[in-house]
Design an enzyme around this catalytic site. Structure first.
Site, PDB file in Angstrom:
ATOM      1  N   SER A  51     -10.421  10.432  -5.127  1.00  0.00           N
ATOM      2  CA  SER A  51     -11.022  11.313  -4.126  1.00  0.00           C
ATOM      3  C   SER A  51      -9.940  12.020  -3.320  1.00  0.00           C
ATOM      4  CB  SER A  51     -12.001  10.562  -3.212  1.00  0.00           C
ATOM      5  OG  SER A  51     -11.573   9.267  -2.957  1.00  0.00           O
ATOM      6  N   GLU A 205     -12.972  -3.150   4.333  1.00  0.00           N
ATOM      7  CA  GLU A 205     -12.517  -4.421   4.883  1.00  0.00           C
ATOM      8  C   GLU A 205     -13.060  -4.634   6.298  1.00  0.00           C
ATOM      9  OE1 GLU A 205     -10.460  -2.040   3.655  1.00  0.00           O
ATOM     10  OE2 GLU A 205     -10.259  -3.041   1.715  1.00  0.00           O
TER      11      GLU A 205
HETATM   12  I1  8IG Z   1     -11.288   6.580   0.790  1.00  0.00           I
HETATM   13  O1  8IG Z   1     -10.341   1.778   4.188  1.00  0.00           O
HETATM   14  C1  8IG Z   1     -11.053   4.637   1.159  1.00  0.00           C
HETATM   15  N1  8IG Z   1     -11.133   3.733   0.199  1.00  0.00           N
HETATM   16  N2  8IG Z   1     -10.717  -0.897   0.495  1.00  0.00           N
HETATM   17  N3  8IG Z   1     -10.531   0.454   2.363  1.00  0.00           N
HETATM   18  C2  8IG Z   1     -10.734   0.307   1.026  1.00  0.00           C
HETATM   19  N4  8IG Z   1     -10.958   1.339   0.228  1.00  0.00           N
HETATM   20  C3  8IG Z   1     -10.950   2.559   0.777  1.00  0.00           C
HETATM   21  C4  8IG Z   1     -10.749   2.783   2.140  1.00  0.00           C
HETATM   22  C5  8IG Z   1     -10.528   1.661   2.971  1.00  0.00           C
HETATM   23  N5  8IG Z   1     -10.818   4.094   2.354  1.00  0.00           N
END
Ligand code: 8IG
Length: 284
Positions: A51, A205
């Protein structure tokens, strides 16, 4: 609004789900499909677009062919409905070919690790010797803000899983090639780097988990890439990893995480980082 369909109804059987199938043989079949459907026999570089990185493909060169991922053996339909992942063959100005993978299968989709790393193995089977993995991720370092691109210097795989099957021991020292990171920094000397922590997701998280990731040496949290990088190394490829920090990880900023804001940060950064990525790929 993205509608998540873990197992779309009517999806055809995937040969990778047959436990007795050899994933490397399925990858060879996929490479044969890619050669036939694109008309390009071999690729030099493979690039998975996460992304925020989506516009790089047009900047790398001329798209020779674009095929739906589901027309290639072993690939999984995109989890985001109305969004068919595609595979593109792009010819660079110097004549090399890049396989652009716009169809990532995430571990959290629940199809198992073979499906997660299939695109990497297929790319290797097309001849690609360099694997560029990009993603959108959360940043732990407070100096990073949404829109910051970061090189991945190493990873911590917290999925508890591995793409390697059986007693297959693969050295992961310098998994994220120092040589390729230096090439990237020759394009943008300001590129920072950090250790990527792959969590299972799809939840973000908790703040406590982010503090744990920080305490064990992590700088970036995400839900992809580490398993793919391991498979790339198993296939003998040299790996370059890029994260786009689309949000500060939970608890690093007082703001709660919003998927909409994550997507917006990706869209805002896209022109700048796509240009950077295209210049780096040209220099590989
Ligand atoms: I875009 O803050 C994205 N992908 N694990 N944590 C995790 N995956 C993500 C995050 C994030 N932001």
């Amino acid at each position: 609004m993205h509608v998540f369909e873990p197992h779309p109804a009517g999806s055809a059987a995937n040969p990778l789900d047959d436990a007795s199938a050899d994933p490397l043989v399925v990858a060879e079949q996929a490479a044969a499909d890619i050669a036939r459907l694109t008309g390009v026999e071999r690729h030099d570089i493979a690039l998975t677009l996460g992304s925020g990185w989506g516009r790089a493909a047009e900047l790398i060169g001329q798209t020779i062919a674009e095929v739906p991922a589901t027309s290639v053996t072993g690939f999984t339909a995109s989890a985001v409905s109305g969004h068919t992942g595609s595979i593109r063959s792009v010819r660079m100005p110097d004549g090399r070919h890049t396989l652009v993978i716009g169809a990532r299968t995430h571990y959290y989709e629940g199809y198992g690790v073979r499906r997660v790393v299939h695109s990497v193995r297929a790319a290797a089977a097309t001849g690609a010797t360099t694997m560029v993995l990009t993603n959108g991720a959360g940043g732990i370092r407070e100096s990073w803000h949404p829109g910051t691109p970061v090189l991945i210097s190493d990873h911590i795989n917290l999925t508890g899983d591995s793409p390697l099957e059986g007693a297959t021991f693969i050295d992961l020292t310098d998994l994220y090639s120092r040589r390729l990171r230096d090439v990237a920094r020759s394009i943008d000397p300001n590129l920072d780097e950090g250790v990527y922590v792959q969590n299972r997701g799809p939840h973000y998280e908790t703040p406590a988990e982010v503090q744990m990731a920080k305490a064990i040496g992590g700088h970036i949290v995400g839900m992809s890439t580490a398993l793919e990088a391991i498979a790339a190394r198993q296939a003998g490829m040299e790996v370059l990893g890029f994260s786009l920090i689309t949000n500060l990880a939970a608890g690093i900023s007082p703001e709660p995480l919003s998927h909409a804001e994550v997507l917006q940060a990706g869209r805002d950064a896209e022109p700048v980082i796509s240009e950077l990525l295209a210049r780096v790929v040209a220099a590989l």
